[in-house]
Motif scaffolding. Structure first.
Motif, PDB file in Angstrom:
ATOM      1  N   ARG A   1     -35.278  41.259 -61.631  1.00  0.00           N
ATOM      2  CA  ARG A   1     -35.919  40.678 -60.452  1.00  0.00           C
ATOM      3  C   ARG A   1     -36.196  41.762 -59.427  1.00  0.00           C
ATOM      4  O   ARG A   1     -35.477  42.763 -59.361  1.00  0.00           O
ATOM      5  N   PRO A   2     -37.228  41.560 -58.620  1.00  0.00           N
ATOM      6  CA  PRO A   2     -37.444  42.496 -57.520  1.00  0.00           C
ATOM      7  C   PRO A   2     -36.448  42.203 -56.408  1.00  0.00           C
ATOM      8  O   PRO A   2     -35.990  41.068 -56.250  1.00  0.00           O
TER       9      PRO A   2
ATOM     10  N   THR B   1     -35.255  42.401 -50.244  1.00  0.00           N
ATOM     11  CA  THR B   1     -35.162  43.097 -48.960  1.00  0.00           C
ATOM     12  C   THR B   1     -35.560  44.568 -49.016  1.00  0.00           C
ATOM     13  O   THR B   1     -35.737  45.182 -47.973  1.00  0.00           O
ATOM     14  N   GLU B   2     -35.676  45.123 -50.220  1.00  0.00           N
ATOM     15  CA  GLU B   2     -35.989  46.543 -50.361  1.00  0.00           C
ATOM     16  C   GLU B   2     -37.055  46.733 -51.435  1.00  0.00           C
ATOM     17  O   GLU B   2     -37.194  45.890 -52.328  1.00  0.00           O
ATOM     18  N   PRO B   3     -37.796  47.841 -51.389  1.00  0.00           N
ATOM     19  CA  PRO B   3     -38.822  48.091 -52.409  1.00  0.00           C
ATOM     20  C   PRO B   3     -38.194  48.652 -53.696  1.00  0.00           C
ATOM     21  O   PRO B   3     -38.368  49.815 -54.042  1.00  0.00           O
TER      22      PRO B   3
ATOM     23  N   LYS C   1     -37.869  27.853 -58.324  1.00  0.00           N
ATOM     24  CA  LYS C   1     -38.759  28.926 -58.753  1.00  0.00           C
ATOM     25  C   LYS C   1     -38.400  30.218 -58.036  1.00  0.00           C
ATOM     26  O   LYS C   1     -38.109  30.219 -56.843  1.00  0.00           O
ATOM     27  N   SER C   2     -38.416  31.315 -58.803  1.00  0.00           N
ATOM     28  CA  SER C   2     -38.100  32.628 -58.271  1.00  0.00           C
ATOM     29  C   SER C   2     -38.686  33.672 -59.210  1.00  0.00           C
ATOM     30  O   SER C   2     -38.833  33.425 -60.409  1.00  0.00           O
ATOM     31  N   ASN C   3     -39.000  34.834 -58.715  1.00  0.00           N
ATOM     32  CA  ASN C   3     -39.572  35.902 -59.530  1.00  0.00           C
ATOM     33  C   ASN C   3     -38.463  36.591 -60.331  1.00  0.00           C
ATOM     34  O   ASN C   3     -38.074  37.720 -60.042  1.00  0.00           O
ATOM     35  N   VAL C   4     -37.960  35.888 -61.330  1.00  0.00           N
ATOM     36  CA  VAL C   4     -36.839  36.349 -62.157  1.00  0.00           C
ATOM     37  C   VAL C   4     -37.169  36.130 -63.624  1.00  0.00           C
ATOM     38  O   VAL C   4     -37.680  35.073 -63.998  1.00  0.00           O
TER      39      VAL C   4
END
Length: 97
Positions: free
Chosen positions: A57-58, A61-63, A40-43
């Protein structure tokens, strides 16, 4: 935001399936749902009928938000043109949200 407003097409690129790795499911435009076996991943990955795709995807490590594109064609210049249209289609989609 993109889960609440799913992509159905980007310009002339018609959706074949959406892969949601947070839900571990793939949703075909035909209505068929199948499980995904990767972690699972926010992808979100959108595959289009011509073989092109876009993956979102977010950053971990960075915004910021990361976007990956793929477009295939017999000639490099044709692939470059398809890629340009795919990017423009996504830009137009995001401007409407």
């Amino acid at each position: 935001m993109l889960r609440a407003h799913p992509i159905e097409a980007l310009g002339s690129f018609e959706l074949l399936e959406k892969e949601d790795y947070l839900l571990s499911e793939s949703f075909a435009s035909s209505g068929v749902v199948r499980p995904l076996t990767l972690p699972k991943s926010n992808v979100l990955k959108y595959r289009f009928t011509d073989g092109s795709w876009i993956c979102l995807r977010p950053s971990g490590t960075e915004p910021k938000f990361k976007i990956y594109y793929s477009a295939n064609a017999q000639k490099e210049e044709d692939a470059a043109e398809k890629l340009k249209k795919l990017k423009n289609g996504f830009k137009m989609f995001m401007e409407k949200l």
